[in-house]
Design a protein around this motif. Structure first.
Motif, PDB file in Angstrom:
ATOM      1  N   ILE A   7       0.855  -1.194   0.000  1.00  0.00           N
ATOM      2  CA  ILE A   7       0.000   0.000   0.000  1.00  0.00           C
ATOM      3  C   ILE A   7       0.885   1.236   0.000  1.00  0.00           C
ATOM      4  CG2 ILE A   7      -1.548   1.383   1.456  1.00  0.00           C
ATOM      5  CD1 ILE A   7      -2.960  -1.173   2.250  1.00  0.00           C
ATOM      6  N   LYS A   8       0.529   2.183  -0.888  1.00  0.00           N
ATOM      7  CA  LYS A   8       1.266   3.440  -0.922  1.00  0.00           C
ATOM      8  C   LYS A   8       0.293   4.609  -0.991  1.00  0.00           C
ATOM      9  CE  LYS A   8       1.868   4.058  -5.928  1.00  0.00           C
ATOM     10  NZ  LYS A   8       2.850   4.290  -7.010  1.00  0.00           N
ATOM     11  N   ASN A   9       0.852   5.822  -0.873  1.00  0.00           N
ATOM     12  CA  ASN A   9       0.068   7.048  -0.972  1.00  0.00           C
ATOM     13  C   ASN A   9      -1.095   7.041   0.016  1.00  0.00           C
ATOM     14  OD1 ASN A   9      -0.711   9.567  -1.830  1.00  0.00           O
ATOM     15  ND2 ASN A   9      -1.710   8.834  -3.713  1.00  0.00           N
ATOM     16  N   LEU A  21       3.408   8.466  12.106  1.00  0.00           N
ATOM     17  CA  LEU A  21       2.775   8.546  10.787  1.00  0.00           C
ATOM     18  C   LEU A  21       3.653   7.883   9.737  1.00  0.00           C
ATOM     19  CD1 LEU A  21       1.489  12.234  10.848  1.00  0.00           C
ATOM     20  CD2 LEU A  21       0.108  10.163  11.116  1.00  0.00           C
ATOM     21  N   ALA A  22       3.010   7.362   8.704  1.00  0.00           N
ATOM     22  CA  ALA A  22       3.713   6.764   7.574  1.00  0.00           C
ATOM     23  C   ALA A  22       2.870   6.980   6.328  1.00  0.00           C
ATOM     24  CB  ALA A  22       3.958   5.274   7.818  1.00  0.00           C
ATOM     25  N   SER A  23       3.420   6.642   5.177  1.00  0.00           N
ATOM     26  CA  SER A  23       2.672   6.782   3.922  1.00  0.00           C
ATOM     27  C   SER A  23       2.577   5.479   3.150  1.00  0.00           C
ATOM     28  CB  SER A  23       3.321   7.851   3.030  1.00  0.00           C
ATOM     29  OG  SER A  23       4.659   7.479   2.718  1.00  0.00           O
ATOM     30  N   ALA A  24       3.257   4.438   3.660  1.00  0.00           N
ATOM     31  CA  ALA A  24       3.252   3.157   2.955  1.00  0.00           C
ATOM     32  C   ALA A  24       3.379   2.011   3.946  1.00  0.00           C
ATOM     33  CB  ALA A  24       4.396   3.108   1.941  1.00  0.00           C
ATOM     34  N   LEU A  25       2.868   0.850   3.540  1.00  0.00           N
ATOM     35  CA  LEU A  25       3.034  -0.356   4.356  1.00  0.00           C
ATOM     36  C   LEU A  25       3.016  -1.587   3.463  1.00  0.00           C
ATOM     37  CD1 LEU A  25       0.039  -1.936   4.719  1.00  0.00           C
ATOM     38  CD2 LEU A  25      -0.397   0.069   6.129  1.00  0.00           C
ATOM     39  N   VAL A  26       3.595  -2.664   3.993  1.00  0.00           N
ATOM     40  CA  VAL A  26       3.672  -3.928   3.261  1.00  0.00           C
ATOM     41  C   VAL A  26       3.238  -5.055   4.186  1.00  0.00           C
ATOM     42  CG1 VAL A  26       5.179  -5.524   2.013  1.00  0.00           C
ATOM     43  CG2 VAL A  26       5.582  -3.053   1.850  1.00  0.00           C
ATOM     44  N   GLY A  36       6.548   2.696   6.532  1.00  0.00           N
ATOM     45  CA  GLY A  36       7.426   3.849   6.371  1.00  0.00           C
ATOM     46  C   GLY A  36       7.028   4.717   5.213  1.00  0.00           C
ATOM     47  N   ASP A  37       8.031   5.250   4.507  1.00  0.00           N
ATOM     48  CA  ASP A  37       7.733   6.073   3.333  1.00  0.00           C
ATOM     49  C   ASP A  37       7.810   5.221   2.084  1.00  0.00           C
ATOM     50  OD1 ASP A  37      10.451   5.739   2.765  1.00  0.00           O
ATOM     51  OD2 ASP A  37      10.997   7.703   3.581  1.00  0.00           O
ATOM     52  N   GLU A  38       7.461   5.807   0.968  1.00  0.00           N
ATOM     53  CA  GLU A  38       7.367   5.035  -0.267  1.00  0.00           C
ATOM     54  C   GLU A  38       8.727   4.652  -0.830  1.00  0.00           C
ATOM     55  OE1 GLU A  38       4.680   7.038  -2.909  1.00  0.00           O
ATOM     56  OE2 GLU A  38       3.110   7.133  -1.389  1.00  0.00           O
ATOM     57  N   ALA A  39       9.754   5.333  -0.400  1.00  0.00           N
ATOM     58  CA  ALA A  39      11.094   4.989  -0.885  1.00  0.00           C
ATOM     59  C   ALA A  39      11.477   3.572  -0.477  1.00  0.00           C
ATOM     60  CB  ALA A  39      12.117   5.991  -0.344  1.00  0.00           C
ATOM     61  N   LEU A  41       9.642   0.988  -0.401  1.00  0.00           N
ATOM     62  CA  LEU A  41       8.884  -0.055  -1.095  1.00  0.00           C
ATOM     63  C   LEU A  41       9.695  -0.750  -2.185  1.00  0.00           C
ATOM     64  CD1 LEU A  41       5.389   1.649  -1.474  1.00  0.00           C
ATOM     65  CD2 LEU A  41       6.140   0.011   0.265  1.00  0.00           C
ATOM     66  N   SER A  42      10.810  -0.175  -2.546  1.00  0.00           N
ATOM     67  CA  SER A  42      11.601  -0.754  -3.634  1.00  0.00           C
ATOM     68  C   SER A  42      12.118  -2.155  -3.305  1.00  0.00           C
ATOM     69  CB  SER A  42      12.789   0.164  -3.956  1.00  0.00           C
ATOM     70  OG  SER A  42      13.605   0.333  -2.801  1.00  0.00           O
ATOM     71  N   ALA A  43      12.135  -2.503  -2.021  1.00  0.00           N
ATOM     72  CA  ALA A  43      12.629  -3.827  -1.611  1.00  0.00           C
ATOM     73  C   ALA A  43      11.555  -4.910  -1.713  1.00  0.00           C
ATOM     74  CB  ALA A  43      13.160  -3.752  -0.187  1.00  0.00           C
ATOM     75  N   TYR A  44      10.340  -4.546  -2.151  1.00  0.00           N
ATOM     76  CA  TYR A  44       9.222  -5.501  -2.139  1.00  0.00           C
ATOM     77  C   TYR A  44       8.583  -5.620  -3.512  1.00  0.00           C
ATOM     78  CZ  TYR A  44       9.880  -4.785   2.825  1.00  0.00           C
ATOM     79  OH  TYR A  44      10.439  -4.699   4.075  1.00  0.00           O
ATOM     80  N   GLU A  45       8.127  -6.828  -3.804  1.00  0.00           N
ATOM     81  CA  GLU A  45       7.435  -7.100  -5.065  1.00  0.00           C
ATOM     82  C   GLU A  45       6.011  -7.553  -4.769  1.00  0.00           C
ATOM     83  OE1 GLU A  45       9.533 -10.056  -7.200  1.00  0.00           O
ATOM     84  OE2 GLU A  45      11.420  -8.940  -7.293  1.00  0.00           O
ATOM     85  N   GLY A  46       5.100  -7.196  -5.652  1.00  0.00           N
ATOM     86  CA  GLY A  46       3.720  -7.619  -5.482  1.00  0.00           C
ATOM     87  C   GLY A  46       2.762  -6.558  -5.975  1.00  0.00           C
ATOM     88  N   GLU A  47       1.485  -6.866  -5.867  1.00  0.00           N
ATOM     89  CA  GLU A  47       0.455  -5.933  -6.317  1.00  0.00           C
ATOM     90  C   GLU A  47       0.455  -4.691  -5.429  1.00  0.00           C
ATOM     91  OE1 GLU A  47      -4.426  -5.692  -6.767  1.00  0.00           O
ATOM     92  OE2 GLU A  47      -3.427  -7.650  -6.541  1.00  0.00           O
ATOM     93  N   VAL A  48       0.470  -3.527  -6.044  1.00  0.00           N
ATOM     94  CA  VAL A  48       0.529  -2.263  -5.314  1.00  0.00           C
ATOM     95  C   VAL A  48      -0.833  -1.585  -5.355  1.00  0.00           C
ATOM     96  CG1 VAL A  48       1.608   0.010  -5.153  1.00  0.00           C
ATOM     97  CG2 VAL A  48       2.980  -1.978  -5.854  1.00  0.00           C
TER      98      VAL A  48
END
Length: 551
Positions: A7-9, A21-26, A36-39, A41-48
């Motif tokens: 999840i982002k944004n 507070l955060a803007s993204a989670l996995v 954390g933040d969206e930066a 997310l680059s370590a994760y793969e999957g449907e966003v």
């Protein structure tokens, strides 16, 4: 890393003080693995999933509810509710109803005690209008009732029947004879007459209805405060909840209990809560808490006070004394169990605090019992800082904190106490752990079960025309003191991580933190900036439990 959900944004309120507070989670395997933040997310793969700025928070933890009592109320006949003008008005109404509805097996009525204007009703009064058929008149909070001789005969209450807890749970007597009026646990066998006859299907239907409601509003965990004086049927309902859990039909974590109401059953209750703890240990239902009813309610003056009630001069009675509480705590400490206590009046919470102080002094570093005082309607000034000092949880029911109370209670408590109730902000500011709850004993349409109603009234201390309640509940005058109003962040914290801490599940639930269960809610509206009046209308758009979308 391959993830199940990204999840982002989003605007994520984590309830984690280290990262609010955060803007993204996995999510992976039902757990948060990144927040954390969206930066990152680059370590994760999957449907966003791009939430477009929607608000995300942890699943709600309602830390004092009654899951099992409402099942009984689903099938109980509470009777015809009415508002008489004094005793004569009450008697005339009931006599007229009996005459107009002949042949009923039992006549049941419900009224608030204050409508009697201080007058008393006896079994002789009720016998005069209904001599040959049972008649039960329930007090509005269902903590007291009046019955005729037919009911007393059937349930075996006689002049020599001992009071369960003298001064708290008792049969009213005049000249040594029972009058037909009883209070607290002395009255509850009559209130729940027939509950043992409920079938498994009936129980399941009610419990499944509650589970669906919890899904809808995003309640991911609760503390069930038990079914006083009815532990056998309470156990039956837990058996059914365990079956539902094994069938994959329990999508709310239930922290259960065993209930103790009288000193004479103290040792029995300690052994029984140990047995419950061994027996009920499924994925989403566990028991590790003894629940005590320390006192009663304010409206019928069974809540235990330090300073006497203004109108009667009595103080009420606690079910236990500090030394007994300390004895219970030592036994629970040895067994690795916790304590949760119904404490409405100022003397009730003081007895618990005194008992904790005694136990901690004796056990020292070996003491580790989590103790919670629930409700805390009236508290003595000198006890407010003791919760933090003694590590006792303060659990409040914020939908009660509206302005509808003082008008009824002022004649009993006096102006000063009636306008100085529910001092949750003061206790919060001492550093004590404060948690929130809905404490309902009937499912009904679940209106007052809503955590968002609790949040609104916790922030406003009133029920306005914007509040999501029936019109007759509106109380536009705010309940003083104004400085006891909470912020939205404090309401969210009390309904999430603080509730988890009270239940002892903070390592798994209560915040959006890597390693914890992925219980979270998605809202269209930003709850942190939402208007306080009308906050109760909020509902999550999506509800996730263990990483799976359930609503």
């Amino acid at each position: 890393m391959k993830a199940d959900k990204i999840i982002k944004n989003a605007k994520v309120f984590t309830a984690d003080k280290n990262q609010p507070l955060a803007s993204a989670l996995v999510v992976k395997d039902g757990k948060f693995v990144y927040v954390g933040d969206e930066a990152g997310l680059s370590a994760y793969e999957g449907e966003v999933t791009d939430l477009g700025g929607k608000f995300v928070m942890p699943g709600i933890i309602d830390s004092h509810v009654h899951v099992t009592i409402p099942v009984a109320f689903d099938y109980a006949d509470l009777g015809v509710r009415f508002e008489p003008d004094g005793k004569k008005g009450a008697m005339d109404f009931m006599a007229g109803y009996v005459k107009e509805h002949p042949g009923q097996k039992c006549y049941r009525f419900l009224l608030e005690r204050h409508f009697l204007k201080g007058e008393e009703i006896t079994k002789e009064d009720l016998d005069a209008i209904c001599p040959d058929t049972e008649l039960i008149l329930l007090e509005g909070e269902c903590h007291s009732n009046w019955v005729n001789s037919k009911v007393l005969e059937r349930v075996g209450i006689a002049d020599d029947t001992p009071d369960p807890v003298p001064g708290l749970a008792y049969y009213v007597r005049k000249d040594g004879h029972v009058t037909g009026n009883s209070f607290e646990t002395a009255s509850w066998p009559i209130l729940f007459d027939g509950v043992n006859d409920l079938t498994e299907d009936q129980i399941r239907v009610s419990l499944e209805r509650w589970v669906e409601y919890a899904k809808k509003v995003g309640v991911s965990a609760v503390f069930d405060a038990g079914f006083p004086e009815h532990n056998p049927v309470h156990e039956r309902m837990y058996d059914i909840l365990c079956k539902m859990d094994k069938e994959g039909k329990l999508s709310t974590y239930i922290d259960g209990c065993y209930v103790l109401t009288r000193p004479s059953k103290m040792q029995e209750a300690i052994e029984e809560v140990k047995r419950f703890s061994r027996k009920f240990n499924s994925e989403h239902l566990k028991v590790h808490t003894l629940k005590i009813f320390m006192d009663g309610t304010l409206k019928i003056e069974t809540a235990a006070m330090v300073t006497p009630y203004v109108d009667t001069g009595v103080t009420g009675t606690t079910a236990f004394q500090p030394a007994q509480v300390a004895e219970i705590l030592k036994a629970l400490n040895e067994a690795g169990l916790d304590l949760h206590v119904h404490t409405v009046g100022e003397a009730a919470s003081r007895v618990v605090l005194d008992g904790v102080e005694l136990a901690r002094k004796e056990l020292g570093d070996k003491y580790h019992v989590k103790v919670t005082c629930a409700h805390l309607e009236v508290q003595a000034d000198e006890d407010l800082e003791r919760f933090a000092k003694l590590g006792v949880f303060a659990n409040y029911t914020p939908w009660w904190h509206n302005g509808g109370g003082p008008g009824v209670l002022t004649p009993m408590l006096g102006q000063k106490r009636a306008t100085n109730m529910y001092r949750c902000k003061t206790v919060w500011n001492t550093g004590a752990l404060v948690a929130w709850s809905s404490d309902n004993v009937a499912y009904g349409d679940f209106t007052t079960w809503s955590p968002y109603l609790g949040m609104e009234i916790g922030m406003t201390r009133t029920i306005s025309e914007k509040t999501s309640v029936p019109a007759y509940c509106i109380s536009p005058v705010a309940n003083p003191p104004a400085e006891e109003r909470m912020s939205v962040e404090e309401m969210l914290i009390g309904y999430t991580i603080n509730g988890a801490r009270q239940l002892g599940i903070e390592d798994k639930k209560g915040s959006i933190t890597p390693g914890k269960d992925a219980d979270f809610l998605v809202f269209e509206k930003d709850l942190l900036t939402a208007e306080h009046e009308g906050f109760s209308h909020n509902l999550p758009e999506d509800v996730y439990f263990g990483g799976k979308k359930i609503s």
